[in-house]
Design a protein around this motif. Structure first.
Motif, PDB file in Angstrom:
ATOM      1  N   SER A  22      -0.881   6.393 -12.790  1.00  0.00           N
ATOM      2  CA  SER A  22       0.246   6.488 -11.876  1.00  0.00           C
ATOM      3  C   SER A  22      -0.085   7.510 -10.787  1.00  0.00           C
ATOM      4  CB  SER A  22       1.503   6.923 -12.635  1.00  0.00           C
ATOM      5  OG  SER A  22       2.541   7.233 -11.724  1.00  0.00           O
ATOM      6  N   PRO A  23      -0.049   7.144  -9.518  1.00  0.00           N
ATOM      7  CA  PRO A  23      -0.438   8.087  -8.453  1.00  0.00           C
ATOM      8  C   PRO A  23       0.361   9.377  -8.468  1.00  0.00           C
ATOM      9  CG  PRO A  23      -0.286   5.863  -7.591  1.00  0.00           C
ATOM     10  CD  PRO A  23       0.261   5.808  -8.984  1.00  0.00           C
ATOM     11  N   GLN A  65       0.825  -1.190   0.000  1.00  0.00           N
ATOM     12  CA  GLN A  65       0.000   0.000   0.000  1.00  0.00           C
ATOM     13  C   GLN A  65       0.869   1.253   0.000  1.00  0.00           C
ATOM     14  OE1 GLN A  65      -2.344  -0.804   3.538  1.00  0.00           O
ATOM     15  NE2 GLN A  65      -4.035  -1.545   2.298  1.00  0.00           N
ATOM     16  N   GLN A  66       0.296   2.366  -0.421  1.00  0.00           N
ATOM     17  CA  GLN A  66       1.021   3.623  -0.417  1.00  0.00           C
ATOM     18  C   GLN A  66       0.075   4.758  -0.082  1.00  0.00           C
ATOM     19  OE1 GLN A  66       2.044   5.112  -4.573  1.00  0.00           O
ATOM     20  NE2 GLN A  66       1.706   2.935  -5.026  1.00  0.00           N
ATOM     21  N   GLY A 125      -4.158   1.061  -2.828  1.00  0.00           N
ATOM     22  CA  GLY A 125      -3.548  -0.246  -3.022  1.00  0.00           C
ATOM     23  C   GLY A 125      -4.168  -1.280  -2.100  1.00  0.00           C
ATOM     24  N   GLN A 126      -4.033  -2.532  -2.486  1.00  0.00           N
ATOM     25  CA  GLN A 126      -4.578  -3.636  -1.705  1.00  0.00           C
ATOM     26  C   GLN A 126      -3.560  -4.101  -0.660  1.00  0.00           C
ATOM     27  OE1 GLN A 126      -7.702  -5.008  -1.981  1.00  0.00           O
ATOM     28  NE2 GLN A 126      -8.193  -3.407  -3.473  1.00  0.00           N
ATOM     29  N   ASP A 179       2.988   0.640 -10.859  1.00  0.00           N
ATOM     30  CA  ASP A 179       4.235   0.865 -11.587  1.00  0.00           C
ATOM     31  C   ASP A 179       4.013   0.895 -13.092  1.00  0.00           C
ATOM     32  OD1 ASP A 179       5.569   0.937  -9.198  1.00  0.00           O
ATOM     33  OD2 ASP A 179       6.267  -1.138  -9.292  1.00  0.00           O
ATOM     34  N   GLU A 180       2.926   0.315 -13.553  1.00  0.00           N
ATOM     35  CA  GLU A 180       2.603   0.308 -14.975  1.00  0.00           C
ATOM     36  C   GLU A 180       1.565   1.376 -15.319  1.00  0.00           C
ATOM     37  OE1 GLU A 180       1.287  -3.654 -15.661  1.00  0.00           O
ATOM     38  OE2 GLU A 180       3.233  -4.561 -15.212  1.00  0.00           O
TER      39      GLU A 180
END
Length: 314
Positions: free
Chosen positions: A108-109, A3-4, A311-312, A267-268
């Motif tokens: 992308s965050p 997670q982020q 994120g999970q 990342d993608e």
């Protein structure tokens, strides 16, 4: 996927003339400037962008001039036309129905501005802003909501980034039918799927530089426009899998926060950054992340910031 954290902000900018919009946008300029094409940095390119904007969005020309004056950058006006940007490609899944527009924005965050903006350029509009005054999704005071997804084909042509087109539709249209009519004649730079919702109907249309506007089978969209989807595209985007899942789930927020609709390939550039549920006839929108939500409305817009977890887990 670990997670982020990401911080989202909510700001009011009024008609853009009192400095609030400019203060926010000036801070983003180094990133925004990098989106411009080399051609747009020439006098000829700037002139073409201005003329294209004047031809297709005349109602917004006074706003463009007002904002460009506030920005006070040599290339500010050209950037704000959003008719001279490098192409960008994202994921996303969305559905409209029963007066609701529900979407996941996948990108992308670090490249998502994350700004919820309440404005009154021509009329009251609330939406998730990107590229200074463009919109990823939003609603207006007439009860119209719109949202975008990438159309899945890596082609590029002359025209506008869809972000400014969504802004234009919300500033100038009251209904889905009116907005669809406007979309028919606006040149779009890359393939996009647009979902539109009002109190009477919900539709999705396909637009792009190489196709005439086409209506989708229903008010759902992922990241393709035509079938069959090439195997390589499906493996990367999982677009048909997500479209099947959202059709089965309907306008269910819980489903949007779980795979396969909730994506974690950050990342993608294909991780879910936020979920938004618009109820435009009520003038309300709620943004969702795992374990957290943030509601905004025309009657109760609350400026501020939220740092959320995306994120999970596990």
């Amino acid at each position: 996927m670990s997670q982020q954290q990401k911080t989202f902000r909510a700001i009011e900018v009024g008609d853009g003339s009192d400095g609030r919009w400019a203060t926010h946008t000036q801070a983003l300029w180094p990133l925004a400037e990098g989106w411009m094409t080399e051609e747009s940095r020439t006098l000829e390119g700037a002139d073409r962008a201005r003329k294209l904007f004047e031809a297709h969005m005349p109602e917004l020309v006074p706003v463009l001039d007002r904002l460009a004056g506030q920005l006070d950058r040599p290339e500010g006006e050209t950037f704000l036309t959003l008719a001279a940007l490098r192409p960008f490609f994202s994921g996303c899944t969305q559905i409209g129905g029963r007066g609701t527009l529900l979407r996941n924005y996948d990108f992308s965050p670090d490249e998502c501005e994350g700004t919820i903006v309440s404005s009154h350029f021509l009329r009251p509009v609330i939406g998730m802003q990107d590229a200074a005054w463009g919109l990823l999704d939003g609603m207006n005071d007439a009860g119209l909501a719109v949202s975008l997804t990438f159309g899945g084909r890596f082609v590029h042509g002359p025209g506008f980034a869809i972000l400014i087109v969504l802004r234009y539709l919300l500033e100038t249209c009251n209904t889905v039918d009116e907005a669809v009519g406007r979309l028919r004649s606006i040149p779009i730079a890359i393939p996009q799927n647009v979902t539109l919702v009002d109190s009477e109907q919900a539709v999705t249309v396909f637009v792009g530089p190489d196709i005439s506007m086409t209506g989708a089978a229903d008010a759902c969209a992922a990241n393709h426009q035509h079938l069959p989807v090439p195997d390589e595209q499906e493996q990367f985007f999982r677009t048909q899998e997500r479209l099947k899942a959202i059709r089965a789930a309907g306008t269910d927020v819980a489903a949007m926060l779980k795979p396969p609709l909730y994506q974690s390939a950050y990342d993608e550039g294909l991780g879910t950054v936020y979920t938004a549920r618009y109820r435009p006839s009520e003038g309300r929108v709620t943004y969702y992340w795992p374990g957290e939500s943030w509601e905004q409305s025309f009657d109760g817009f609350a400026p501020g910031s939220r740092t959320v977890t995306i994120g999970q887990a596990g």
